[in-house]
Design an enzyme around this catalytic site. Structure first.
Site: not given
Length: 301
Positions: A14, A115, A146, A149, A224-225
């Protein structure tokens, strides 16, 4: 240390006009670490979806196919790495799966970092139908994954309640294909901590690491990115999972701490920061990204 003289990354995720998420979060760190980055924006929004309003466009599979065809016809589809993040449609994700295979014809040594962005904190924010594509198509062809959880639970169809569960889930993910599996964040630590876990299998030998980080009770978007991009870079540069994990976590934590400090000072005492105030202080963290001070140790398990 080996430097990525000719490392070219194709990053498909994105993007936003204002703020830092997806490609906006991943491109800058990769570029200042010496990587040539080409981007395809799976969606392009005015801002991330945590604001009251967001506007923009969503690419479909035909759009992706068209862009890739342009690269291919000009013979400029030589990449050493592929990075994928948020993709919101099943057909688009399937198209990316085809492109990975095609890129590997061009470069059999392509490193694919996936990811699998599907959700967090027990909630999916992509259509359920994407899960099967990740399980059957994307994860088997990825080199490094990656998930957080919750995403690891979705992919393995098992509940992760303990660290022992996490290692079992990571082995299931290894068995699906990827040589390196990193759970970027989990609530498996003691109170006030977040835990990242990393596992890699090379020539039949497995190495596993745990790294603890402080839990900060704020909503971050784009971390996270940033994590996936930095991990890609440092694994390539250092060829060492332990060091790459330590540097990646130290970078993300430095950015988070700078972001929180800035946001709280803008919001004022007792006020909750706005989404705008909580945008990652990425540019201001250039020195931390280029030369991270390792503040978190990855402990062998």
């Amino acid at each position: 240390m080996s430097f990525p003289d000719d490392c070219r990354v194709l990053s498909i995720q994105s993007s936003v006009v204002s703020g830092y998420v997806g490609n906006k979060s991943a491109t800058f760190p990769l570029q200042i670490l010496g990587f040539d980055v080409s981007t395809v924006n799976s969606v392009q929004f005015s801002n991330h979806t945590g604001y009251k309003v967001f506007k923009g466009q969503v690419l479909n599979a035909d759009d992706m196919s068209c862009l890739y065809e342009g690269l291919k016809l000009n013979k400029i589809h030589h990449f050493t790495h592929l990075l994928t993040g948020y993709i919101g449609s099943k057909s688009f994700l399937e198209k990316v799966g085809e492109i990975v295979k095609d890129l590997r014809k061009q470069n059999p040594n392509l490193t694919y970092v996936c990811d699998p962005v599907m959700g967090d904190n027990g909630k999916m924010y992509v259509p359920q139908e994407l899960l099967e594509v990740y399980q059957k198509v994307m994860i088997p062809i990825a080199d490094i994954i990656t998930p957080n959880q919750f995403e690891a639970e979705l992919l393995t169809e098992m509940k992760i309640g303990t660290e022992s569960d996490a290692w079992k889930a990571m082995q299931i993910l290894h068995d699906m294909g990827p040589k390196t599996v990193v759970i970027s964040s989990s609530d498996l630590g003691s109170e006030g901590t977040i835990v990242a876990l990393a596992s890699s299998i090379k020539n039949g030998c497995k190495e596993q690491y745990r790294i603890n980080m402080p839990y900060i009770p704020q909503v971050f978007v784009g971390t996270g990115d940033l994590f996936a991009a930095c991990l890609l870079a440092w694994i390539q540069k250092d060829k060492n999972l332990k060091v790459a994990l330590e540097k990646t976590v130290s970078i993300v934590q430095a950015v988070i701490q700078r972001t929180v400090g800035h946001a709280l000072s803008l919001a004022g005492t007792g006020n909750k920061p706005t989404p705008e105030q909580m945008e990652l202080r990425l540019i201001q963290s250039k020195a931390d990204i280029e030369d991270p001070k390792i503040l978190f140790d990855a402990v062998p398990v």
